[in-house]
Write an enzyme that holds these catalytic residues in place. Structure first.
Site, short mmCIF file in Angstrom:
data_model
loop_
_atom_site.label_atom_id
_atom_site.label_comp_id
_atom_site.label_asym_id
_atom_site.label_seq_id
_atom_site.Cartn_x
_atom_site.Cartn_y
_atom_site.Cartn_z
N LEU A 84 0.82 -1.22 0.00
CA LEU A 84 0.00 0.00 0.00
C LEU A 84 0.86 1.26 0.00
CD1 LEU A 84 -2.75 -1.21 2.49
CD2 LEU A 84 -2.96 -0.95 -0.01
N ASN A 98 1.97 -6.40 10.65
CA ASN A 98 2.18 -7.40 9.61
C ASN A 98 2.87 -8.62 10.21
OD1 ASN A 98 2.24 -8.38 6.89
ND2 ASN A 98 4.40 -7.83 6.78
N HIS A 100 5.42 -11.69 8.83
CA HIS A 100 6.27 -12.02 7.68
C HIS A 100 6.88 -13.40 7.91
CE1 HIS A 100 8.83 -11.31 4.26
NE2 HIS A 100 9.85 -11.76 4.97
N ASP A 136 8.47 -4.61 4.70
CA ASP A 136 9.09 -5.52 5.68
C ASP A 136 10.15 -4.83 6.54
OD1 ASP A 136 7.44 -7.56 4.81
OD2 ASP A 136 8.85 -8.22 3.28
C1 GRF Z 1 1.66 -15.98 5.90
O1 GRF Z 1 2.81 -16.80 5.87
C2 GRF Z 1 2.08 -14.54 6.04
O2 GRF Z 1 3.20 -14.34 6.81
C3 GRF Z 1 2.37 -14.18 4.61
O3 GRF Z 1 1.31 -14.77 3.90
C4 GRF Z 1 0.94 -15.98 4.55
C5 GRF Z 1 -0.56 -16.00 4.66
O4 GRF Z 1 -1.04 -17.30 4.85
N1 GRF Z 1 2.53 -12.76 4.46
P1 GRF Z 1 -2.60 -17.66 4.76
O5 GRF Z 1 -3.11 -17.23 3.42
O6 GRF Z 1 -3.30 -16.93 5.85
O7 GRF Z 1 -2.66 -19.15 4.95
#
Ligand code: GRF
Length: 189
Positions: A84, A98, A100, A136
């Protein structure tokens, strides 16, 4: 909450009992179904372009408008596939979270699990952080290590990481929201 993927992290957040005003998705996805099943309002702000002509700022303004309509205090990204623009930070600086799937600052970006596997690291993990304008980056709130095992594929490793994210992220968001509530009520002064 913002999501684009299968929605398993979103599901864990909802099941943890966090107050979710709205789930914003940028495409048709499993997360949409997860929110619907849980009875949480869903807004699809469809991203129609994935090329250089994508108007990121206009798209972000649309997301901001939805979140404002729902009086969101905190924005929780749960696998949201669109970076975004500045207007989300103008409105919710320090309140966009977030998760990650790597130990930041290692392996930033959308292919963090592939990159960790390709690098041959023996340990990776997940990071919950405050999101800033730089992808990130931002203050780290929680991290947990996850081993890389012989024979791992991107899928098996990502699933092991997500297993941890489903526990760590809801707890960390809860602690963050509780701290905001305490600050708002002046408790502890
Ligand atoms: C997670 O690993 C998150 O860290 C990443 O996307 C994934 C989302 O997983 N950014 P899901 O679609 O909720 O299973």
């Amino acid at each position: 909450m913002l999501a684009s993927g299968t929605g398993t992290i979103l599901e864990a957040l909802i099941e943890h009992g966090l107050p979710v005003e709205v789930v914003v998705v940028d495409r048709a996805c499993g997360a949409e179904k997860v929110a619907e099943r849980a009875g949480v309002p869903v807004a699809r702000v469809e991203r129609t372009r994935f090329d250089a002509g994508f108007d990121r700022d206009a798209y972000t303004d649309e997301v901001v408008a939805v979140l404002e309509r729902h009086h969101s205090d905190v924005v929780v990204m749960a696998g949201f596939g669109t970076v975004l623009g500045p207007s989300i930070q103008d409105r919710w600086a320090g309140r966009v979270l977030n998760t990650h799937p790597a130990l930041l600052p290692s392996f930033k970006g959308w292919h963090a699990v592939d990159a960790a596997l390709a690098a041959g690291v023996k340990v990776t993990g997940c990071t919950v952080h405050v999101a800033t304008l730089e992808v990130d980056e931002g203050p780290i709130l929680a991290q947990e290590a996850v081993p890389v095992l012989d024979g791992d594929t991107v899928e098996t490793l990502h699933e092991r990481i997500k297993h941890v994210e489903r526990r760590l992220y809801p707890r960390t968001v809860r602690a963050f929201v509780d701290a905001l509530d305490r600050a708002a009520t002046g408790e502890g002064e």
